[in-house]
Design an enzyme around this catalytic site. Structure first.
Site, short mmCIF file in Angstrom:
data_model
loop_
_atom_site.label_atom_id
_atom_site.label_comp_id
_atom_site.label_asym_id
_atom_site.label_seq_id
_atom_site.Cartn_x
_atom_site.Cartn_y
_atom_site.Cartn_z
N ARG A 95 107.89 12.75 64.48
CA ARG A 95 107.05 13.76 65.50
C ARG A 95 107.80 15.21 65.36
NH1 ARG A 95 107.77 17.54 69.05
NH2 ARG A 95 109.73 16.13 69.94
N ASP A 96 108.82 15.51 65.86
CA ASP A 96 109.34 16.89 65.97
C ASP A 96 109.88 17.18 64.72
OD1 ASP A 96 110.35 19.04 66.86
OD2 ASP A 96 111.96 18.13 68.29
N HIS A 108 118.80 16.46 73.35
CA HIS A 108 117.95 16.97 72.26
C HIS A 108 118.13 18.16 71.63
CE1 HIS A 108 113.60 16.90 70.74
NE2 HIS A 108 113.97 18.15 70.44
N HIS A 131 118.46 21.12 68.56
CA HIS A 131 118.34 21.61 67.62
C HIS A 131 119.49 22.30 67.05
CE1 HIS A 131 113.76 20.71 67.43
NE2 HIS A 131 113.97 20.57 68.62
N CYS A 152 110.05 23.52 65.98
CA CYS A 152 108.61 23.56 67.13
C CYS A 152 107.83 24.82 66.61
CB CYS A 152 109.12 23.78 68.52
SG CYS A 152 107.93 23.95 69.55
N ASN A 164 116.05 19.36 64.18
CA ASN A 164 117.06 18.64 65.21
C ASN A 164 118.14 18.34 64.18
OD1 ASN A 164 113.78 17.51 65.82
ND2 ASN A 164 115.18 17.56 67.63
P1 HMG Z 1 94.28 24.17 76.07
O1 HMG Z 1 93.64 24.59 74.94
O2 HMG Z 1 95.09 25.00 77.37
O3 HMG Z 1 93.63 22.86 76.52
O4 HMG Z 1 95.76 23.27 75.29
P2 HMG Z 1 92.16 22.64 77.05
O5 HMG Z 1 92.22 21.52 78.01
O6 HMG Z 1 91.52 23.98 77.52
O7 HMG Z 1 91.50 22.09 75.68
C1 HMG Z 1 91.13 23.05 74.70
C2 HMG Z 1 90.55 22.40 73.21
O8 HMG Z 1 91.69 21.44 72.93
C3 HMG Z 1 89.45 21.27 73.79
O9 HMG Z 1 88.53 20.98 72.35
C4 HMG Z 1 89.94 20.03 74.16
O10 HMG Z 1 89.08 18.84 73.82
C5 HMG Z 1 91.04 20.05 73.23
P3 HMG Z 1 87.50 22.18 72.15
O11 HMG Z 1 86.35 21.77 73.12
O12 HMG Z 1 87.87 23.39 72.18
O13 HMG Z 1 87.13 21.66 70.69
N1 HMG Z 1 92.20 19.33 73.68
C6 HMG Z 1 93.08 18.15 72.90
N2 HMG Z 1 92.50 17.51 71.77
C7 HMG Z 1 93.37 16.38 71.56
N3 HMG Z 1 94.49 15.92 72.05
C8 HMG Z 1 94.50 16.50 73.23
C9 HMG Z 1 94.04 17.59 73.73
N4 HMG Z 1 93.98 18.24 74.86
C10 HMG Z 1 92.92 19.29 74.72
N5 HMG Z 1 95.65 16.07 74.09
C11 HMG Z 1 97.35 21.61 75.02
C12 HMG Z 1 96.44 22.41 75.99
C13 HMG Z 1 98.66 21.00 75.76
C14 HMG Z 1 96.50 20.71 74.59
C15 HMG Z 1 97.73 22.51 73.63
O14 HMG Z 1 98.67 23.60 74.01
C16 HMG Z 1 98.50 21.69 72.56
O15 HMG Z 1 98.18 20.82 72.04
N6 HMG Z 1 99.72 22.41 72.51
C17 HMG Z 1 100.60 21.56 71.31
C18 HMG Z 1 101.88 21.58 72.19
C19 HMG Z 1 102.94 20.91 70.98
O16 HMG Z 1 102.25 19.80 70.47
N7 HMG Z 1 104.04 21.45 70.81
C20 HMG Z 1 105.10 20.75 70.19
C21 HMG Z 1 105.68 19.54 70.73
S1 HMG Z 1 106.68 20.29 71.95
C22 HMG Z 1 108.23 20.39 71.19
O17 HMG Z 1 108.36 20.27 69.92
C23 HMG Z 1 109.44 20.51 72.22
C24 HMG Z 1 110.32 19.40 72.13
O18 HMG Z 1 110.81 18.91 70.80
C25 HMG Z 1 111.62 19.47 72.97
C26 HMG Z 1 112.37 20.69 72.49
O19 HMG Z 1 112.98 20.64 71.30
O20 HMG Z 1 112.21 21.61 73.23
C27 HMG Z 1 109.35 18.12 72.85
MG MG Z 2 112.42 19.53 69.78
#
Ligand code: HMG
Ligand code: MG
Length: 306
Positions: free
Chosen positions: A15-16, A211, A213, A244, A253
């Site tokens: 995933r990450d 966690h 990086h 990310c 990571n």
């Molecule tokens: P948004 O645009 O605010 O959401 O996104 P929305 O509810 O307004 O929906 C907009 C569109 O997205 C719509 O589609 C929804 O259907 C679709 P449209 O009508 O425009 O065609 N949608 C989705 N589609 C599939 N799956 C879903 C989903 N939700 C809405 N779950 C949202 C909000 C959170 C969805 C968006 O901002 C997003 O997907 N962000 C990605 C965040 C991400 O994956 N970041 C990386 C992971 S976190 C990380 O790496 C950190 C971590 O490792 C810890 C660290 O290191 O810090 C965990």
């Molecule tokens: Mg991370």
């Protein structure tokens, strides 16, 4: 304090590690990585994320990957679900393909919350609450990832009080355990300990994981600093994959291989076979056309060849 005698590692590589990868990686290769990790003895694997494919295209094959993995008894498979839409997609499959654990992910920094999940910290908690409740109701475990607990690419240094505040909010909605994440790898041991201590005010030590990086090369030192507080759960990526998409310049990571080498060298058990883990890292690195980003892997492979 006496250090823990065993450590549980979550490999977040599928995933990450892969979410930020620009070249397409097939579901088959992702599944192949999960299989190699479980065969190497990993007891927890973060497989994919049910996020918007417009935001993170590499994870668009989430359902296909969950469908394709041959599960090993005793292994916990987790996925990221930022909202109800993601949670519903994660459980749209037959029950045996459901994740064992879902992860909601928030940030200790307002600016990062906006960039990563397009809402404020308070709004994120409102979105997570029904996801957490629905998961618990279905017998699925819930973890909360807390990003930017020591530093933020937009806000700079983050005060431990902000970490404590987020941990308290996560606890309040029923999150069972949390990850203290150094998203951009800027943390140093004492700062990481301060973020951990702020979290320990709300979660028991068994419910906290590190966690880290490795952007600034501090992740192993930070791991040791967390071990000194009794923390024994950590997340890492095989071959040091990753980064990310919303943390510009942040690298992967810490490599699982490097963490395992350090822990085994300290007499701390992980249940992981380092040689097989190295092979898993080589497998995914070859698929990506690059060298594993792990010093231990490189050293051990050089020795093997010699
Ligand atoms: P948004 O645009 O605010 O959401 O996104 P929305 O509810 O307004 O929906 C907009 C569109 O997205 C719509 O589609 C929804 O259907 C679709 P449209 O009508 O425009 O065609 N949608 C989705 N589609 C599939 N799956 C879903 C989903 N939700 C809405 N779950 C949202 C909000 C959170 C969805 C968006 O901002 C997003 O997907 N962000 C990605 C965040 C991400 O994956 N970041 C990386 C992971 S976190 C990380 O790496 C950190 C971590 O490792 C810890 C660290 O290191 O810090 C965990
Ligand atoms: Mg991370």
């Amino acid at each position: 304090m006496k250090l823990p005698t065993q450590v549980r590692l979550v490999d977040v590589g599928p995933r990450d590690g892969l979410q930020n990868e620009k070249q397409p990686v097939s579901a088959e290769v992702k599944i192949g990585l999960v299989h190699r990790l479980q065969d190497a003895g990993l007891k927890e694997i973060e497989v994919t994320s049910f996020v918007s494919p417009k935001w993170v295209p590499q994870m668009a094959d989430n359902a296909e990957v969950m469908h394709g993995i041959g599960r090993k008894p005793g292994v916990l498979y987790s996925v990221l679900t930022p909202n109800m839409k993601g949670f519903e997609a994660a459980i749209a499959a037959p029950r045996e393909e459901w994740p064992d654990e879902i992860v909601v992910f928030g940030a200790a920094s307002e600016a990062f919350s906006q960039k990563n999940i397009n809402c404020s910290i308070a709004e994120s908690i409102e979105r997570f609450a029904p996801v957490v409740a629905a998961a618990l109701e279905k017998g699925i475990r819930v973890r909360g990832a807390m990003s930017c607990t020591v530093g933020c690419p937009y806000e700079g240094e983050i005060a431990p009080a902000k970490v404590g505040y987020l941990a308290q909010l996560m606890k309040g909605i029923g999150v069972q355990r949390v990850d203290v994440a150094d998203t951009i790898g800027v943390g140093t041991p004492r700062k990481v300990q301060a973020a951990m201590e702020a979290t320990l005010a709300h979660f028991g030590v068994d419910a906290i994981s590190g966690h880290f990086h490795d952007t600034y090369g501090q992740a192993l030192a930070n791991t040791l600093a967390a071990l000194e507080l009794g923390v024994w759960n950590f997340q890492s990526s095989s071959a040091g994959l990753g980064g990310c998409p919303y943390a510009k310049g942040a690298t992967g990571n810490v490599a699982t291989e490097d963490v395992v080498y350090m822990l085994h060298g300290m007499g701390i058990e992980t249940g992981i076979d380092l040689d097989r883990l190295i092979d898993a890292g080589v497998y995914i690195s070859e698929a990506l056309g690059r060298e594993p980003n792990s010093r231990a892997s490189k050293a051990i492979r050089t020795k093997r060849a010699g």
